[in-house]
Scaffold this motif. Structure first.
Motif, PDB file in Angstrom:
ATOM      1  N   ASN A  26       6.616   2.086  -4.118  1.00 36.06           N
ATOM      2  CA  ASN A  26       6.491   3.308  -4.914  1.00 36.06           C
ATOM      3  C   ASN A  26       7.609   4.262  -4.495  1.00 36.06           C
ATOM      4  OD1 ASN A  26       5.800   5.611  -6.290  1.00 36.06           O
ATOM      5  ND2 ASN A  26       3.946   6.027  -5.111  1.00 36.06           N
ATOM      6  N   ASN A  27       8.562   4.470  -5.383  1.00 34.75           N
ATOM      7  CA  ASN A  27       9.694   5.351  -5.100  1.00 34.75           C
ATOM      8  C   ASN A  27       9.389   6.813  -5.431  1.00 34.75           C
ATOM      9  OD1 ASN A  27      11.599   3.227  -4.310  1.00 34.75           O
ATOM     10  ND2 ASN A  27      11.403   2.555  -6.426  1.00 34.75           N
ATOM     11  N   GLY A  28       8.117   7.112  -5.740  1.00 35.55           N
ATOM     12  CA  GLY A  28       7.689   8.500  -5.931  1.00 35.55           C
ATOM     13  C   GLY A  28       8.149   9.088  -7.260  1.00 35.55           C
ATOM     14  N   PRO A  29       8.043  10.424  -7.365  1.00 39.39           N
ATOM     15  CA  PRO A  29       7.661  11.331  -6.273  1.00 39.39           C
ATOM     16  C   PRO A  29       6.162  11.417  -5.999  1.00 39.39           C
ATOM     17  CG  PRO A  29       8.125  12.588  -8.242  1.00 39.39           C
ATOM     18  CD  PRO A  29       8.451  11.163  -8.592  1.00 39.39           C
TER      19      PRO A  29
ATOM     20  N   ARG B 230       3.930   7.729  -1.757  1.00 39.66           N
ATOM     21  CA  ARG B 230       5.367   7.865  -1.994  1.00 39.66           C
ATOM     22  C   ARG B 230       6.140   7.174  -0.879  1.00 39.66           C
ATOM     23  NH1 ARG B 230       7.415  13.906  -2.051  1.00 39.66           N
ATOM     24  NH2 ARG B 230       6.656  13.706   0.084  1.00 39.66           N
ATOM     25  N   ASP B 231       7.150   6.371  -1.261  1.00 44.32           N
ATOM     26  CA  ASP B 231       8.011   5.616  -0.342  1.00 44.32           C
ATOM     27  C   ASP B 231       7.247   4.557   0.446  1.00 44.32           C
ATOM     28  OD1 ASP B 231      10.192   7.209  -1.125  1.00 44.32           O
ATOM     29  OD2 ASP B 231       9.722   8.714   0.376  1.00 44.32           O
ATOM     30  N   GLU B 232       6.070   4.177  -0.019  1.00 45.34           N
ATOM     31  CA  GLU B 232       5.288   3.135   0.645  1.00 45.34           C
ATOM     32  C   GLU B 232       5.485   1.800  -0.073  1.00 45.34           C
ATOM     33  OE1 GLU B 232       0.610   1.993   1.709  1.00 45.34           O
ATOM     34  OE2 GLU B 232       1.107   3.857   0.672  1.00 45.34           O
ATOM     35  N   THR B 233       5.503   0.719   0.711  1.00 46.84           N
ATOM     36  CA  THR B 233       5.624  -0.629   0.164  1.00 46.84           C
ATOM     37  C   THR B 233       4.392  -1.442   0.553  1.00 46.84           C
ATOM     38  OG1 THR B 233       8.047  -0.614   0.247  1.00 46.84           O
ATOM     39  CG2 THR B 233       6.986  -2.758   0.158  1.00 46.84           C
ATOM     40  N   VAL B 234       3.817  -2.129  -0.423  1.00 41.10           N
ATOM     41  CA  VAL B 234       2.687  -3.026  -0.189  1.00 41.10           C
ATOM     42  C   VAL B 234       3.146  -4.450  -0.471  1.00 41.10           C
ATOM     43  CG1 VAL B 234       0.373  -3.688  -0.937  1.00 41.10           C
ATOM     44  CG2 VAL B 234       0.959  -1.277  -0.701  1.00 41.10           C
ATOM     45  N   THR B 235       2.785  -5.355   0.422  1.00 40.34           N
ATOM     46  CA  THR B 235       3.161  -6.766   0.278  1.00 40.34           C
ATOM     47  C   THR B 235       1.943  -7.572  -0.160  1.00 40.34           C
ATOM     48  OG1 THR B 235       4.828  -6.566   2.025  1.00 40.34           O
ATOM     49  CG2 THR B 235       4.123  -8.781   1.433  1.00 40.34           C
ATOM     50  N   VAL B 236       2.107  -8.308  -1.250  1.00 42.19           N
ATOM     51  CA  VAL B 236       1.086  -9.241  -1.724  1.00 42.19           C
ATOM     52  C   VAL B 236       1.606 -10.652  -1.479  1.00 42.19           C
ATOM     53  CG1 VAL B 236      -0.212 -10.089  -3.708  1.00 42.19           C
ATOM     54  CG2 VAL B 236       0.196  -7.640  -3.444  1.00 42.19           C
ATOM     55  N   THR B 237       0.816 -11.436  -0.756  1.00 41.70           N
ATOM     56  CA  THR B 237       1.188 -12.818  -0.446  1.00 41.70           C
ATOM     57  C   THR B 237       0.270 -13.761  -1.209  1.00 41.70           C
ATOM     58  OG1 THR B 237       1.904 -12.134   1.765  1.00 41.70           O
ATOM     59  CG2 THR B 237       1.559 -14.484   1.389  1.00 41.70           C
ATOM     60  N   ILE B 238       0.870 -14.643  -2.014  1.00 37.07           N
ATOM     61  CA  ILE B 238       0.112 -15.581  -2.841  1.00 37.07           C
ATOM     62  C   ILE B 238       0.535 -16.995  -2.454  1.00 37.07           C
ATOM     63  CG2 ILE B 238      -0.440 -16.300  -5.197  1.00 37.07           C
ATOM     64  CD1 ILE B 238       0.517 -13.495  -6.088  1.00 37.07           C
ATOM     65  N   VAL B 239      -0.428 -17.817  -2.080  1.00 35.40           N
ATOM     66  CA  VAL B 239      -0.163 -19.199  -1.693  1.00 35.40           C
ATOM     67  C   VAL B 239      -0.741 -20.127  -2.754  1.00 35.40           C
ATOM     68  CG1 VAL B 239      -0.418 -20.955   0.094  1.00 35.40           C
ATOM     69  CG2 VAL B 239      -0.243 -18.543   0.737  1.00 35.40           C
ATOM     70  N   VAL B 240       0.077 -21.081  -3.221  1.00 35.86           N
ATOM     71  CA  VAL B 240      -0.350 -22.025  -4.258  1.00 35.86           C
ATOM     72  C   VAL B 240      -0.006 -23.443  -3.801  1.00 35.86           C
ATOM     73  CG1 VAL B 240      -0.072 -20.371  -6.131  1.00 35.86           C
ATOM     74  CG2 VAL B 240       1.852 -21.824  -5.479  1.00 35.86           C
ATOM     75  N   VAL B 241      -0.646 -24.411  -4.453  1.00 29.68           N
ATOM     76  CA  VAL B 241      -0.334 -25.818  -4.245  1.00 29.68           C
ATOM     77  C   VAL B 241       0.481 -26.295  -5.439  1.00 29.68           C
ATOM     78  CG1 VAL B 241      -1.255 -28.132  -3.875  1.00 29.68           C
ATOM     79  CG2 VAL B 241      -2.468 -26.139  -2.946  1.00 29.68           C
ATOM     80  N   VAL B 242       1.635 -26.885  -5.154  1.00 33.65           N
ATOM     81  CA  VAL B 242       2.507 -27.376  -6.223  1.00 33.65           C
ATOM     82  C   VAL B 242       2.021 -28.751  -6.665  1.00 33.65           C
ATOM     83  CG1 VAL B 242       4.876 -27.962  -6.839  1.00 33.65           C
ATOM     84  CG2 VAL B 242       4.422 -26.058  -5.278  1.00 33.65           C
ATOM     85  N   ASN B 243       1.976 -28.937  -7.971  1.00 29.44           N
ATOM     86  CA  ASN B 243       1.528 -30.210  -8.541  1.00 29.44           C
ATOM     87  C   ASN B 243       2.327 -31.362  -7.949  1.00 29.44           C
ATOM     88  OD1 ASN B 243       0.927 -32.405 -10.230  1.00 29.44           O
ATOM     89  ND2 ASN B 243       0.506 -31.035 -11.956  1.00 29.44           N
ATOM     90  N   SER B 244       1.613 -32.348  -7.416  1.00 30.99           N
ATOM     91  CA  SER B 244       2.290 -33.466  -6.756  1.00 30.99           C
ATOM     92  C   SER B 244       3.002 -34.382  -7.735  1.00 30.99           C
ATOM     93  CB  SER B 244       1.279 -34.275  -5.927  1.00 30.99           C
ATOM     94  OG  SER B 244       0.261 -34.808  -6.767  1.00 30.99           O
ATOM     95  N   ALA B 245       2.741 -34.246  -9.041  1.00 30.72           N
ATOM     96  CA  ALA B 245       3.379 -35.122 -10.026  1.00 30.72           C
ATOM     97  C   ALA B 245       4.786 -34.654 -10.405  1.00 30.72           C
ATOM     98  CB  ALA B 245       2.511 -35.207 -11.282  1.00 30.72           C
TER      99      ALA B 245
ATOM    100  N   LEU C  25       2.434  17.394 -13.119  1.00 34.89           N
ATOM    101  CA  LEU C  25       2.636  16.052 -13.653  1.00 34.89           C
ATOM    102  C   LEU C  25       2.741  15.097 -12.475  1.00 34.89           C
ATOM    103  CD1 LEU C  25       5.316  16.685 -16.431  1.00 34.89           C
ATOM    104  CD2 LEU C  25       2.836  16.511 -16.702  1.00 34.89           C
ATOM    105  N   ALA C  26       1.945  14.033 -12.493  1.00 38.89           N
ATOM    106  CA  ALA C  26       1.983  13.038 -11.416  1.00 38.89           C
ATOM    107  C   ALA C  26       2.614  11.764 -11.962  1.00 38.89           C
ATOM    108  CB  ALA C  26       0.572  12.754 -10.899  1.00 38.89           C
ATOM    109  N   THR C  27       3.865  11.517 -11.610  1.00 42.17           N
ATOM    110  CA  THR C  27       4.559  10.319 -12.077  1.00 42.17           C
ATOM    111  C   THR C  27       5.142   9.578 -10.877  1.00 42.17           C
ATOM    112  OG1 THR C  27       6.650  11.493 -12.399  1.00 42.17           O
ATOM    113  CG2 THR C  27       5.148  11.382 -14.280  1.00 42.17           C
ATOM    114  N   ALA C  28       5.236   8.285 -11.031  1.00 39.44           N
ATOM    115  CA  ALA C  28       5.772   7.438  -9.972  1.00 39.44           C
ATOM    116  C   ALA C  28       6.694   6.390 -10.580  1.00 39.44           C
ATOM    117  CB  ALA C  28       4.637   6.755  -9.196  1.00 39.44           C
ATOM    118  N   ARG C  29       7.652   5.955  -9.784  1.00 37.83           N
ATOM    119  CA  ARG C  29       8.577   4.895 -10.207  1.00 37.83           C
ATOM    120  C   ARG C  29       8.410   3.719  -9.249  1.00 37.83           C
ATOM    121  NH1 ARG C  29      13.219   6.122  -8.917  1.00 37.83           N
ATOM    122  NH2 ARG C  29      12.740   8.011  -7.733  1.00 37.83           N
ATOM    123  N   PHE C  30       8.151   2.536  -9.815  1.00 40.62           N
ATOM    124  CA  PHE C  30       7.943   1.337  -9.019  1.00 40.62           C
ATOM    125  C   PHE C  30       9.206   0.491  -8.986  1.00 40.62           C
ATOM    126  CE2 PHE C  30       3.075   0.480  -9.272  1.00 40.62           C
ATOM    127  CZ  PHE C  30       2.878   1.589  -8.483  1.00 40.62           C
TER     128      PHE C  30
END
Length: 452
Positions: free
Chosen positions: A263-266, A308-323, A233-238
């Motif tokens: 991913n906290n594995g296993p 397992r035990d790996e962390t991936v970083t996603v960086t998202i840049v947005v423009v905030v509505n000037s109004a 069984l291949a299960t993972a906990r995020f």
């Protein structure tokens, strides 16, 4: 029935005719095993000195006997099987099975070893440990010398030395466990522990094969091997966190979301997808993933595999509505998916960002004509600019006209009113960031103004 190499062995063959007729030309065939040396043959009738042996006629309800003697080869150990068959020119009744028979001689010590194998976790989680128990039994009749178990580990596992029986040792995918001397009727067990690869896919099967052997002759090799099949069984906990920077953010500026997916594995998580439904108060600028995953404007990020035990970083840049205005806030939710998640539901996280507003206003003033004529028209142009980053609301522009100048009217679209002492006040309801508004004030020069 039991002998040692070099011993003399004697086989006795008895042929019986149960009638009712005489059997003519009775012949006994016996092909001796090669382990029998220098055979001697004699018979109760027919005068046989070799094989096949012709007995001649055999009367009803009588029998004849053949003796075969020989020496067991001095280097042979094992089981000698000697088979004899009788035939006759007279038609024979009854079962053909009655016309052949065998006798065996066990030469040297024999020990019948058997092996069984069990797994302690079935199914087993990818990324955890699995323990095999192997039990060897000696069914005798002699003690087995130099007993050794050999286990061929399947693909997807690696031998864990410290958690196995201390006598066992691994080399590559082969684990060897010496058992030593095993008396007849005795069983002995060893344990082999392995690490299950966290990268194994869902529903993978581990097929483990083991065999036992000994320097003592084993008369039955069919029970010397054991196979154990273990489902994986291949299960993972995020875990997922999301932050925004800066917070609060100024309307019209860039805002950076940082999403950490761990991913906290296993097991290794495959086909990982991250979806960020951007707030309506923002617009997409760019997105990147630390592991090289691909993100689109959705924002949907395809991250591939996360170990397992790996962390991936996603960086998202947005423009905030000037109004947006100070006191406003917006919420952003992110979810992560993988086929290994257990339970199989998306993992999410929500972030709240507060807003402040800031506008950089400037004004430039020009007059037309210059010089102006006494009693003639005079126009003032006011260029009002917002360099942002936020939209400016309820912009107030004040211009105090000089004495001897009479206000006539202002550009349509702006609410300009004249106050005391020639003060003109104009209101711009909204001036978006990066835009310019032109206000033109029309006036007239007094006629009593002295010429300069």
């Amino acid at each position: 029935t039991s002998a040692e190499p070099g011993d003399l062995v004697l086989f006795r063959i008895v042929i019986t005719n149960s009638g009712p007729s005489s059997a003519q030309h009775v012949t006994v065939t016996d092909i001796l095993p090669s382990a029998i040396l220098n055979p001697l043959v004699t018979s109760s009738q027919g005068g046989c000195t070799g094989l096949p042996c012709g007995l001649g006629e055999l009367a009803p309800n009588s029998h004849a006997t053949i003796w075969v003697a020989g020496v067991i080869a001095p280097t042979f150990t094992g089981v000698i099987t000697n088979t004899a068959t009788v035939s006759s020119s007279t038609p024979l009744s009854g079962s053909a099975a009655n016309r052949t028979d065998s006798a065996t001689v066990t030469v040297g010590d024999l020990a019948d070893l058997s092996l069984t194998k069990t797994d302690a976790q079935d199914p087993v989680q990818a990324g955890t440990t699995l323990r095999y128990t192997l039990t060897v039994t000696n069914r005798g009749p002699a003690a087995a010398q130099n007993v050794r178990i050999t286990d061929t580990l399947p693909f997807g596992v690696s031998y864990l030395d410290g958690a196995s029986t201390s006598a066992c040792s691994g080399s590559g995918n082969i684990v060897t466990c010496p058992v030593g001397v095993l008396a007849a009727g005795v069983s002995r067990s060893v344990t082999i522990t392995v690490d299950v690869n966290p990268d194994l896919p869902v529903a993978f099967s581990l097929v483990n094969k083991a065999r036992v052997g000994s320097s003592t002759l084993d008369p039955d090799l069919n029970n010397n091997a054991a196979v154990e099949d273990t489902e994986v069984l291949a299960t993972a906990r995020f875990s997922i966190t999301k932050t925004s920077s800066p917070n609060p953010v100024v309307a019209g500026q860039l805002l950076t979301y940082t999403v950490l997916i761990t991913n906290n594995g296993p097991a290794t998580a495959t086909d990982v997808r991250v979806i960020d439904s951007l707030p309506a108060e923002t617009s997409f600028f760019k997105a990147t993933a630390s592991n090289g995953g691909v993100c689109n404007t959705g924002v949907l990020c395809l991250l591939g595999s996360i170990g397992r035990d790996e962390t991936v970083t996603v960086t998202i840049v947005v423009v905030v509505n000037s109004a947006l205005r100070t006191g406003d806030a917006f919420t952003n939710a992110v979810v992560a998916f993988s086929e290994q998640l257990n339970p199989p539901v998306p993992i999410s996280n929500t972030n709240v960002t507060n807003v402040s507003d800031l506008a950089d206003l400037s004004v430039i003033k020009q007059d037309f004509p210059d010089p102006a004529a006494i009693g003639g028209p005079l126009r003032y142009q006011l260029l009002v600019r917002n360099d942002g980053p936020s939209d400016a609301v309820n912009v107030i522009v004040r211009d105090t006209l000089p004495i001897n100048v009479t206000f006539i009217q202002a550009t349509l679209g702006f609410n300009c009113v004249e106050g005391p002492s020639g003060r003109i006040t104009c209101t711009i309801p909204t001036l978006p960031a990066g835009e310019i508004r032109l206000i033109e004030l029309q006036a007239e020069v007094d006629t009593n103004l002295p010429t300069v």
